[in-house]
Scaffold this motif. Structure first.
Motif, mmCIF file in Angstrom:
data_model
loop_
_atom_site.group_PDB
_atom_site.id
_atom_site.type_symbol
_atom_site.label_atom_id
_atom_site.label_comp_id
_atom_site.label_asym_id
_atom_site.label_seq_id
_atom_site.Cartn_x
_atom_site.Cartn_y
_atom_site.Cartn_z
ATOM 1 N N TYR A 93 -3.083 -5.378 -3.063
ATOM 2 C CA TYR A 93 -4.175 -5.966 -2.290
ATOM 3 C C TYR A 93 -4.874 -4.951 -1.380
ATOM 4 N N ALA A 94 -4.202 -3.837 -1.109
ATOM 5 C CA ALA A 94 -4.838 -2.816 -0.268
ATOM 6 C C ALA A 94 -5.635 -1.803 -1.082
ATOM 7 N N ARG A 95 -5.563 -1.892 -2.429
ATOM 8 C CA ARG A 95 -6.205 -0.907 -3.302
ATOM 9 C C ARG A 95 -7.718 -0.866 -3.048
ATOM 10 N N ASN A 96 -8.239 0.360 -2.967
ATOM 11 C CA ASN A 96 -9.669 0.638 -2.766
ATOM 12 C C ASN A 96 -10.188 0.209 -1.394
ATOM 13 N N SER A 97 -9.262 -0.155 -0.485
ATOM 14 C CA SER A 97 -9.692 -0.474 0.868
ATOM 15 C C SER A 97 -9.567 0.770 1.746
ATOM 16 N N LEU A 98 -9.993 0.648 3.017
ATOM 17 C CA LEU A 98 -9.912 1.790 3.932
ATOM 18 C C LEU A 98 -8.457 2.148 4.250
ATOM 19 N N LYS A 99 -7.552 1.197 4.062
ATOM 20 C CA LYS A 99 -6.144 1.436 4.380
ATOM 21 C C LYS A 99 -5.288 1.558 3.123
ATOM 22 N N ASP A 100 -5.902 1.929 2.024
ATOM 23 C CA ASP A 100 -5.175 2.076 0.758
ATOM 24 C C ASP A 100 -4.041 3.084 0.888
ATOM 25 N N THR A 101 -4.348 4.272 1.409
ATOM 26 C CA THR A 101 -3.332 5.322 1.534
ATOM 27 C C THR A 101 -2.221 4.909 2.495
ATOM 28 N N LEU A 102 -2.599 4.278 3.605
ATOM 29 C CA LEU A 102 -1.601 3.843 4.585
ATOM 30 C C LEU A 102 -0.596 2.889 3.955
ATOM 31 N N TYR A 103 -1.086 1.861 3.251
ATOM 32 C CA TYR A 103 -0.160 0.875 2.691
ATOM 33 C C TYR A 103 0.646 1.425 1.522
ATOM 34 N N ARG A 104 0.066 2.364 0.781
ATOM 35 C CA ARG A 104 0.865 2.974 -0.282
ATOM 36 C C ARG A 104 2.006 3.794 0.308
ATOM 37 N N ALA A 105 1.727 4.561 1.362
ATOM 38 C CA ALA A 105 2.777 5.355 2.011
ATOM 39 C C ALA A 105 3.854 4.444 2.600
ATOM 40 N N ILE A 106 3.407 3.395 3.301
ATOM 41 C CA ILE A 106 4.366 2.464 3.904
ATOM 42 C C ILE A 106 5.211 1.784 2.837
ATOM 43 N N ASN B 145 9.991 10.398 -2.004
ATOM 44 C CA ASN B 145 9.124 11.534 -2.374
ATOM 45 C C ASN B 145 7.699 11.071 -2.617
ATOM 46 N N LYS B 146 7.544 9.862 -3.193
ATOM 47 C CA LYS B 146 6.187 9.327 -3.376
ATOM 48 C C LYS B 146 5.514 9.116 -2.025
ATOM 49 N N ALA B 147 6.255 8.579 -1.074
ATOM 50 C CA ALA B 147 5.681 8.364 0.257
ATOM 51 C C ALA B 147 5.260 9.690 0.896
#
Length: 466
Positions: free
Chosen positions: A38-51, A74-76
């Motif tokens: 749900y965060a994909r392509n949003s401004l917080k995409d990278t943040l939620y992927r890292a989290i 390692n992905k984070a």
């Protein structure tokens, strides 16, 4: 992403964390993947992927699937540019990676490198919460290498940091590690601090449960008084109150089980070294079982009964019964005064257990110089006698109990006896409560001897150096 949609990834992330705490690891992983979706392509995409990658790694670590955990940590850490501007988060991720590598292989040199790197970053930005975790991990690392001096140094730092940030879970872990790596005398002192903090947290939980029990009782009385005038409104409030209290009690119970499970794991790893921890473990086990058997099931029954018939007159009676049980559990595990009024507290406790047609013979209690005794000795004496009186009240069918105190050759001697049904000698060690008293007495370098036979009552003699 607009409007309330921006909160969906956050909600899925929180659901993932809750699922992990409930040990529903697969559900938790699914929720974290939903958060990324749900965060994909949003401004917080990278943040939620890292989290989410970091949290998925933690879920795998809890399942001891260390290779998968390493993969996701390692992905984070792959979001280099993002993390360079967020040193606190970067330090947390590399510390997580280091710890899971350490758990997978305690001789893994890269684990120490990652611990050190995370520690330097946290120290440079004065991340007090993160430093507390780094100290604990470095303590475990040096302990695994047999370097008790460095291990003790970092454990002391962990204790100070946890105290500063008021983090009881990490403070409890610091006491645990200090008890293992410190010299014997210091180790025993930290073991007692561990027990004291554990008892304090248990008391806090008991007070929390007692508070909600009182709220429930008072709410029900208020509902009865207003039933005629606001019947429909009161029925809705009553239903909501029952569900709310039931959910709160269940959440509290689940939280306690999670806390107990963590403490039990640490306890089993050192049961041959620190006998004091066995007492804390068995006390928590007994409380947990009573909460489940005596309160949790009752609340669930009442909820089901209410759904079938909200006007069933037995609902109030059963809620009052559950309240009484919760109050009794709180009383048995509540704090007590160990200074000027200790004698009065101890006498009242013994008397309270013998109000129901049970005669109490109490001798020599006022001849003991209680003010000169160590605080830990007084706590242990109170809890051991409380356990013996509880055992008498529940199992012995006695109508006469005698407790005699005396000083003899620098020892405090306490003799307990009752005229109950007794117990076979070979069954004494199987009783959790009696094992609990034995370990408490051993923790203060005392001895306790049990003597009992079927139909010949029960006796116990306690000797404590003083």
């Amino acid at each position: 992403m607009s409007g309330d949609m921006k909160y969906i990834p956050l909600s899925y992330n929180n659901l993932g964390i809750i699922s992990k705490q409930l040990q529903k690891y697969e559900d938790g992983i699914k929720y974290h993947k939903k958060a990324m979706q749900y965060a994909r392509n949003s401004l917080k995409d990278t943040l939620y992927r890292a989290i989410s990658y970091n949290n998925i790694g933690t879920a795998f670590k809890s399942q001891k699937k260390y290779n998968k955990a390493i993969k996701y940590y390692n992905k984070a850490l792959s979001f280099t540019k993002f993390l360079n501007n967020r040193p606190k988060r970067y330090a947390r991720y590399i510390d997580n990676l280091g710890y899971v590598k350490f758990l997978a292989n305690k001789n893994n040199d890269s684990a120490f490198y990652l611990f050190s790197k995370a520690y330097r970053i946290r120290d440079s930005i004065n991340d007090k919460v993160g430093l507390s975790t780094s100290y604990l991990h470095l303590t475990e690392y040096y302990q695994s290498k047999g370097d008790n001096k460095l291990s003790q140094d970092f454990a002391e730092k962990a204790k100070q940091a946890a105290t500063t940030i008021n983090e009881n879970a990490e403070l409890l872990q610091a006491y645990d590690l200090l008890a293992q790596v410190s010299p014997p005398e210091e180790g025993r002192r930290y073991a007692m601090e561990y027990i004291k903090l554990s008892d304090s947290l248990t008391k806090r939980d008991n007070l929390f449960r007692d508070k909600f029990a009182r709220i429930r009782f008072e709410s029900e009385n208020l509902e009865k008084e207003n039933l005629q005038r606001k019947k429909e409104i009161i029925e809705i409030q009553n239903q909501n109150t029952i569900y709310f209290l039931g959910i709160i009690l269940l959440i509290t119970f689940i939280g306690f089980l999670i806390y107990f499970s963590r403490q039990r794991t640490r306890y089993l790893a050192q049961q041959n070294k620190i006998v004091e921890f066995q007492t804390a473990y068995e006390t928590e086990t007994r409380i947990s079982k009573r909460l489940h058997d005596e309160i949790g099931n009752d609340i669930f029954q009442v909820m089901m009964q209410y759904q079938n018939d909200p006007h069933d007159p037995q609902i109030t009676q059963k809620l009052n019964t559950a309240y009484t049980k919760a109050r009794d559990i709180s009383r048995e595990n509540s704090e007590f005064e160990v200074d000027e009024t200790y004698l009065e507290e101890l006498t009242d406790m013994l008397t309270n257990y013998t109000k129901n047609d049970i005669k109490l013979i109490l001798r020599g209690i006022d001849k003991i110089s209680w003010d000169t005794l160590d605080k830990n000795l007084k706590i242990t004496i109170y809890r051991v006698l409380q356990e013996l009186m509880t055992n008498m009240q529940k199992h012995s069918q006695a109508d006469l109990v005698a407790v005699v105190f005396k000083n003899e050759k620098k020892k405090l001697i306490i003799k307990y006896s009752d005229n109950g049904v007794g117990i076979q000698k070979d069954e004494i060690k199987s009783k959790n409560g009696l094992r609990n008293t034995e370990k408490r007495i051993q923790a203060i370098k005392g001895t306790i001897i049990f003597d009992s036979e079927i139909d010949k009552g029960f006796k116990a003699e306690i000797k404590i150096p003083c």
